[in-house]
Write a protein that holds these residues in place. Sequence first.
Motif, PDB file in Angstrom:
ATOM      1  N   ASP A  46       0.797  -1.229   0.000  1.00  0.00           N
ATOM      2  CA  ASP A  46       0.000   0.000   0.000  1.00  0.00           C
ATOM      3  C   ASP A  46       0.831   1.282   0.000  1.00  0.00           C
ATOM      4  O   ASP A  46       0.348   2.346   0.404  1.00  0.00           O
ATOM      5  CB  ASP A  46      -0.920   0.013   1.225  1.00  0.00           C
ATOM      6  CG  ASP A  46      -0.159   0.032   2.549  1.00  0.00           C
ATOM      7  OD1 ASP A  46       1.087  -0.076   2.529  1.00  0.00           O
ATOM      8  OD2 ASP A  46      -0.815   0.149   3.596  1.00  0.00           O
ATOM      9  N   SER A  79      -5.887   4.874  -0.028  1.00  0.00           N
ATOM     10  CA  SER A  79      -5.126   4.051   0.918  1.00  0.00           C
ATOM     11  C   SER A  79      -3.624   4.065   0.648  1.00  0.00           C
ATOM     12  O   SER A  79      -2.828   3.628   1.499  1.00  0.00           O
ATOM     13  CB  SER A  79      -5.623   2.607   0.862  1.00  0.00           C
ATOM     14  OG  SER A  79      -5.473   2.083  -0.459  1.00  0.00           O
ATOM     15  N   CYS A 106      -0.866  10.164   5.474  1.00  0.00           N
ATOM     16  CA  CYS A 106      -0.476   9.186   4.450  1.00  0.00           C
ATOM     17  C   CYS A 106       0.973   9.349   3.994  1.00  0.00           C
ATOM     18  O   CYS A 106       1.393   8.704   3.034  1.00  0.00           O
ATOM     19  CB  CYS A 106      -1.418   9.246   3.254  1.00  0.00           C
ATOM     20  SG  CYS A 106      -1.486  10.825   2.423  1.00  0.00           S
TER      21      CYS A 106
END
Length: 226
Positions: A46, A79, A106
């Motif tokens: 990810d 994500s 993130c």
Amino acid sequence: GFLAYTESQALELREDYPFLKVWVAANSCVHARDCVPVEAHPDEVDCFLYVGRLVDSKKVRLLLKGFIIARNNKDFPRSIRLVFVGDGKERPQLERITASSGLSECVEFAGHVSCLSKLREYYKRAICSVSPGYVGLSATQSFSFGVPMLVACDEFHSPEIEACKEGFNAEFFESDNPQSLAEHLQRMTKEKETLLSKRNDVSAWTASHYSFDVMRSAIVNAVENA
């Protein structure tokens, strides 16, 4: 005879001095035994990963800008993260840009990591690693785990650029162009499962071409046979 640093050097030497022996001892940072692909389920993968010094010459700000552009694309998965492993003078500025862009959740700054098992965990979750500036030993480190690298085209690369094979373990974006970098990040995200399927081959190739073992053998052969 000659002990060359790269395959291209060896080729030139063989052409110029066909009557002499030539060996290649490519630079390495891993043992063959450590060239083991990092296995992961696609859902675990990810992030994009940068490993190295956070300094201006490595163009780390370019990577962050490219990620921000990709992130602003509505089709880019929410994500997906960006992880910086390493430290340096650029870190405070990178953190300020991250905060002002509202992306603190993130973008991760892991700091310096030298433990191999911890590095494996970061590479395990990486779609690919990224070299926004010149390529160095981080390329072969990434490949040893089976993880491909996104590389800037026109830089004053170290000899390790020879290990970067487009379509196999590397892709190239236009240097100093955050939009080009962003487009490649988006494309590689879509091709995540294909990249994962290549990890075994990339890792095995690295063990046979860019490991300490191969480098040592070349030096021993040169000493014994020259």
